[in-house]
Enzyme design. Structure first.
Site, short mmCIF file in Angstrom:
data_model
loop_
_atom_site.label_atom_id
_atom_site.label_comp_id
_atom_site.label_asym_id
_atom_site.label_seq_id
_atom_site.Cartn_x
_atom_site.Cartn_y
_atom_site.Cartn_z
N LYS A 61 38.32 51.20 43.11
CA LYS A 61 37.74 49.88 42.88
C LYS A 61 37.79 49.03 44.14
O LYS A 61 36.81 48.34 44.49
CB LYS A 61 38.45 49.18 41.72
N GLN A 105 44.75 46.39 35.29
CA GLN A 105 44.59 47.82 35.09
C GLN A 105 45.41 48.29 33.89
O GLN A 105 46.61 48.03 33.80
CB GLN A 105 45.02 48.59 36.35
N ASP A 128 36.30 42.94 32.80
CA ASP A 128 36.30 44.11 31.92
C ASP A 128 35.55 43.85 30.62
O ASP A 128 35.21 44.79 29.89
CB ASP A 128 37.74 44.53 31.59
#
Length: 297
Positions: A61, A105, A128
Site C-alpha cells: 500500500k 490494517q 476501507d
C-alpha cells in the site's frame, strides 16, 4: 467464417494487473491536479503487531501511494497495544486536517475490538468503507466511501461488459461484510438483479446457472466449476486460497479456473485478477476522501 466465430466466443481472461495500473494512472493524474491546487492527498496507515501478511499488505500500500504521489504516514505499534491507546491515536488522526484517509490494517490483536476501532474512524476518512455510516450510505445509494475490493470488482465487470450493467442477473456467493454484502449493494446500485447465496442456501449450483455475472467470495478453493455456470457468464473470483500441489503450495481462487474457462465469456484469474484492484481502489478511495473533505476542488 468459422474462424471469426471462434474468435468471438473465445473466453477473455480479465487482466486485473493492467486494469489496476490504469486506475493508478488515473489517480496519479488527479493527485497532480489536487497538489497544484494546494491540497496534498495523505493516507495514514496504522499497523498493530507483527502479522507477516499484514506487513506485506502495508508495504504494498505504501509503495502504491508513493507511485501515485499520495503522501503516506505509517503508525506501527506493538501487539500489546491497548484498545484505548489505539482509539486515542485514531482521534489524533481524525483531528489532523492534513490527513485525508485512515486505514487500520486488520486483523487486530485479540484484546482490541475491531468494530469499536472501525467505528471511531471519521466516515469521510474511512478509506476501507467499513464505518456503519458508509455501509448505510451505500445501501441508500449515496456518494460515500465504499469497500475497495467490491468497488474494484465493479470496474472489472465494466471493463468486460461495458458501463451499463442494468438488467443483468448477478449472483454473489458469500455474504461477508467486507465483500459479499457491499458487492450486492454495488450491483444493485448498477441496476442489476442481485441474488446472494451462502452456506445455508439450498441448490446454490442451480441458482448460479441463471446468472449473467457470478462473483465468488466464499473462501472455498475451486468450489465453483463449469456445472455452476451458464454459457457466456462473466465470472469474478475474489477467493484467495492456498492449496498443496505436488508438495508445493499455490494460490487458487474459489473458482476452478481451468474447468470454468470454456464456459465463460470473461473470467478473472487468481492471482492477477481481483487482487491488484484492491490496492488501486484504496488509492482511488483516498482521492474520494479528499473530495468529500474539500468539495470546492
Amino acid at each position: 467464417m468459422s474462424l471469426v466465430l471462434l474468435k468471438q466466443h473465445s473466453p477473455k481472461i480479465i487482466d486485473g494487473k493492467a486494469i489496476a495500473q490504469s486506475v493508478l494512472d488515473e489517480v496519479k493524474s488527479d493527485v497532480e491536479r489536487y497538489t497544484a491546487q494546494g491540497v496534498e492527498p495523505c493516507l495514514a496507515v496504522v499497523l498493530v503487531g507483527e502479522d507477516p501478511a499484514s506487513q506485506v499488505y502495508v508495504r504494498n500500500k505504501v509503495q502504491k501511494a508513493a507511485y501515485v504521489g499520495i503522501r503516506s504516514l505509517e503508525f506501527r505499534f506493538d501487539a500489546d497495544l491497548s484498545e484505548d491507546e489505539l482509539l486515542t491515536q485514531i482521534d489524533r488522526l481524525n483531528a489532523d486536517g492534513s490527513i485525508h484517509g485512515i486505514l487500520v490494517q486488520l486483523p487486530l490483536p485479540k484484546q482490541i475490538n475491531e468494530t469499536r476501532v472501525l467505528e471511531r474512524i471519521h466516515p469521510q476518512k474511512d478509506v476501507d468503507g467499513f464505518h456503519s455510516e458508509n455501509v448505510g450510505g451505500l445501501s441508500q445509494g449515496r456518494d460515500v466511501l465504499t469497500p475497495c475490493t467490491p468497488t474494484g470488482c465493479i470496474r472489472l465487470l465494466k471493463d468486460s461488459l461495458g458501463d451499463d450493467l442494468s438488467g443483468l442477473h448477478a449472483v454473489v456467493i458469500g455474504r461477508s461484510n467486507i465483500v459479499g454484502k457491499p458487492m450486492a449493494a454495488l450491483l444493485l446500485k448498477e441496476s442489476c438483479t442481485v441474488t446472494v447465496v451462502h452456506s445455508k442456501t439450498p441448490n446454490i449450483e442451480q441458482v448460479c446457472q441463471q446468472a449473467d455475472i457470478v462473483v465468488a467470495a466464499v473462501g472455498k478453493a475451486n468450489m465453483v466449476n463449469a456445472s455452476y455456470l451458464k454459457a457466456d457468464a462473466v465470472v469474478i473470483d475474489v477467493g484467495i486460497n492456498r492449496i498443496m500441489t505436488h508438495e508445493k503450495t499455490r494460490l487458487v481462487g474459489d473458482v476452478d479456473f481451468e474447468d470454468a474457462l470454456p464456459m465463460v465469456s470473461a473470467i478473472t484469474p487468481v492471482p492477477g485478477g481481483v487482487g491488484p484492484m484492491t490496492i488501486a481502489y484504496l488509492m482511488k478511495n483516498t482521492l474520494q476522501a479528499v473530495r468529500l473533505q474539500h468539495p470546492q476542488i
